[in-house]
Design a protein around this motif. Structure first.
Motif, PDB file in Angstrom:
ATOM      1  N   TYR A  43       0.841  -1.201   0.000  1.00 14.49           N
ATOM      2  CA  TYR A  43       0.000   0.000   0.000  1.00 14.49           C
ATOM      3  C   TYR A  43       0.877   1.253   0.000  1.00 14.49           C
ATOM      4  O   TYR A  43       0.625   2.212  -0.732  1.00 14.49           O
ATOM      5  N   ALA A  44       1.935   1.250   0.807  1.00 20.49           N
ATOM      6  CA  ALA A  44       2.867   2.377   0.841  1.00 20.49           C
ATOM      7  C   ALA A  44       3.570   2.526  -0.507  1.00 20.49           C
ATOM      8  O   ALA A  44       3.828   3.651  -0.963  1.00 20.49           O
ATOM      9  N   GLU A  85       1.977  13.340   0.522  1.00 20.07           N
ATOM     10  CA  GLU A  85       3.223  13.496   1.268  1.00 20.07           C
ATOM     11  C   GLU A  85       3.006  13.264   2.768  1.00 20.07           C
ATOM     12  O   GLU A  85       3.851  12.665   3.441  1.00 20.07           O
ATOM     13  N   ARG A  86       1.889  13.706   3.265  1.00 19.16           N
ATOM     14  CA  ARG A  86       1.587  13.454   4.682  1.00 19.16           C
ATOM     15  C   ARG A  86       1.400  11.962   4.930  1.00 19.16           C
ATOM     16  O   ARG A  86       1.877  11.420   5.944  1.00 19.16           O
ATOM     17  N   ASP A  87       0.740  11.283   4.025  1.00 23.85           N
ATOM     18  CA  ASP A  87       0.572   9.835   4.152  1.00 23.85           C
ATOM     19  C   ASP A  87       1.915   9.120   4.106  1.00 23.85           C
ATOM     20  O   ASP A  87       2.169   8.189   4.888  1.00 23.85           O
ATOM     21  N   LEU A  88       2.777   9.528   3.184  1.00 26.38           N
ATOM     22  CA  LEU A  88       4.076   8.873   3.061  1.00 26.38           C
ATOM     23  C   LEU A  88       4.935   9.093   4.304  1.00 26.38           C
ATOM     24  O   LEU A  88       5.669   8.188   4.725  1.00 26.38           O
ATOM     25  N   GLU A 147      -8.175   1.343   6.032  1.00 24.81           N
ATOM     26  CA  GLU A 147      -8.511   1.596   7.439  1.00 24.81           C
ATOM     27  C   GLU A 147      -8.788   0.295   8.180  1.00 24.81           C
ATOM     28  O   GLU A 147      -8.313   0.097   9.307  1.00 24.81           O
ATOM     29  N   ARG A 148      -9.525  -0.599   7.544  1.00 22.21           N
ATOM     30  CA  ARG A 148      -9.879  -1.866   8.205  1.00 22.21           C
ATOM     31  C   ARG A 148      -8.689  -2.817   8.294  1.00 22.21           C
ATOM     32  O   ARG A 148      -8.510  -3.501   9.306  1.00 22.21           O
ATOM     33  N   THR A 149      -7.893  -2.863   7.233  1.00 22.02           N
ATOM     34  CA  THR A 149      -6.830  -3.862   7.152  1.00 22.02           C
ATOM     35  C   THR A 149      -5.608  -3.492   7.972  1.00 22.02           C
ATOM     36  O   THR A 149      -5.005  -4.342   8.638  1.00 22.02           O
ATOM     37  N   TRP A 150      -5.232  -2.212   7.943  1.00 22.86           N
ATOM     38  CA  TRP A 150      -3.987  -1.808   8.605  1.00 22.86           C
ATOM     39  C   TRP A 150      -4.210  -0.867   9.777  1.00 22.86           C
ATOM     40  O   TRP A 150      -3.257  -0.335  10.340  1.00 22.86           O
ATOM     41  N   GLY A 151      -5.434  -0.669  10.165  1.00 21.28           N
ATOM     42  CA  GLY A 151      -5.734   0.043  11.394  1.00 21.28           C
ATOM     43  C   GLY A 151      -5.500   1.538  11.373  1.00 21.28           C
ATOM     44  O   GLY A 151      -5.315   2.141  12.437  1.00 21.28           O
ATOM     45  N   PHE A 152      -5.520   2.148  10.196  1.00 19.69           N
ATOM     46  CA  PHE A 152      -5.414   3.597  10.154  1.00 19.69           C
ATOM     47  C   PHE A 152      -6.658   4.218  10.774  1.00 19.69           C
ATOM     48  O   PHE A 152      -7.764   3.686  10.647  1.00 19.69           O
ATOM     49  N   PHE A 161      -4.814  10.889   1.439  1.00 14.78           N
ATOM     50  CA  PHE A 161      -4.904  11.039  -0.011  1.00 14.78           C
ATOM     51  C   PHE A 161      -6.346  10.905  -0.490  1.00 14.78           C
ATOM     52  O   PHE A 161      -6.777  11.580  -1.425  1.00 14.78           O
ATOM     53  N   TYR A 162      -7.100  10.029   0.143  1.00 16.47           N
ATOM     54  CA  TYR A 162      -8.477   9.757  -0.283  1.00 16.47           C
ATOM     55  C   TYR A 162      -9.511  10.622   0.440  1.00 16.47           C
ATOM     56  O   TYR A 162     -10.714  10.431   0.248  1.00 16.47           O
ATOM     57  N   VAL A 163      -9.043  11.516   1.285  1.00 12.71           N
ATOM     58  CA  VAL A 163      -9.956  12.351   2.075  1.00 12.71           C
ATOM     59  C   VAL A 163      -9.954  13.769   1.503  1.00 12.71           C
ATOM     60  O   VAL A 163      -8.955  14.474   1.558  1.00 12.71           O
ATOM     61  N   PHE A 164     -11.085  14.170   0.955  1.00 13.37           N
ATOM     62  CA  PHE A 164     -11.218  15.499   0.357  1.00 13.37           C
ATOM     63  C   PHE A 164     -11.924  16.404   1.366  1.00 13.37           C
ATOM     64  O   PHE A 164     -13.151  16.539   1.368  1.00 13.37           O
TER      65      PHE A 164
END
Length: 222
Positions: A43-44, A85-88, A147-152, A161-164
């Motif tokens: 994912y990263a 960039e914040r996600d990375l 969110e479900r798989t990696w607990g974000f 990135f996916y949040v507008f």
């Protein structure tokens, strides 16, 4: 016989590229990622490759905002580079740029977007449409899986990135975007519209090529 209603440009883009769109969505990499068969590193990895694409997509927004066709589609609420960039930084730490390099397919994809932004803004529209409307639609599925798989945290670091945050009503925003897209198509002649439709197909093919390159990094036996 009554004259048939002309097909709206947004509809023409969607229907003409449906085969390429489906092929990209159903790529082995995305299928494995969405079904939890790949780890957070994959994912990263995807997020890092998208950074190059969005830097290319957003590098000339200031100039393109003045373009008669592209300008109405340019909206700061859509910009994704800072969120990526914040996600990375969350996914890979503050030194996330170290060791990050574009895959061959990513480099080709970004180069094509940069070329169009500089030389053929009408063609750039095809990539603007495929990326941002995809993020507002299918991208939300990826966010939920992550969110479900990696607990974000929900809509937190790792999936920003996916949040507008500046899009209050995604459904209404997409309707308005399509209306602006239709207006852009109405301002083109038929030859130009067909060229943009072909570029839309190419956009999905380029995206699918990135997924194939990523897939080769994660053998099925891994």
């Amino acid at each position: 016989m009554p004259t048939p209603e002309p097909v709206q440009f947004s509809t023409a883009l969607r229907t003409a590229s449906s085969e390429e769109h489906e092929a990209a969505e159903q790529s082995p990499f995305m299928s494995r990622l969405l079904h939890g068969r790949l780890g957070v590193e994959a994912y990263a990895d995807l997020t890092g490759q998208l950074w190059y694409v969005y830097r290319a997509l957003e590098s000339r927004t200031g100039q393109l905002a003045e373009h008669p066709l592209v300008g109405p589609l340019v909206d700061r609420a859509l910009l994704r580079t800072a969120a990526i960039e914040r996600d990375l930084a969350h996914l890979r730490g503050p030194d996330w740029r170290d060791g990050l390099a574009p895959l061959p397919a990513t480099a080709a994809y970004a180069a094509r977007v940069e070329q169009l932004a500089a030389e053929w803004p009408a063609g750039y529209i095809a990539h603007h449409y495929t990326r941002y409307l995809g993020d507002l639609s299918g991208g939300q599925i990826i966010r939920g899986v992550a969110e479900r798989t990696w607990g974000f945290a929900r809509k937190g670091d790792g999936v920003r990135f996916y949040v507008f945050e500046e899009v209050a009503n995604p459904a209404a925003f997409k309707r308005e975007y399509r209306a602006r897209l239709d207006a852009a198509g109405a301002a083109m002649d038929e030859v130009e519209r067909r060229r943009v439709v072909e570029e839309c197909k190419r956009a999905f093919v380029l995206n699918g090529a990135v997924f194939r390159d990523l897939d080769s990094r994660y053998p099925l036996s891994a």
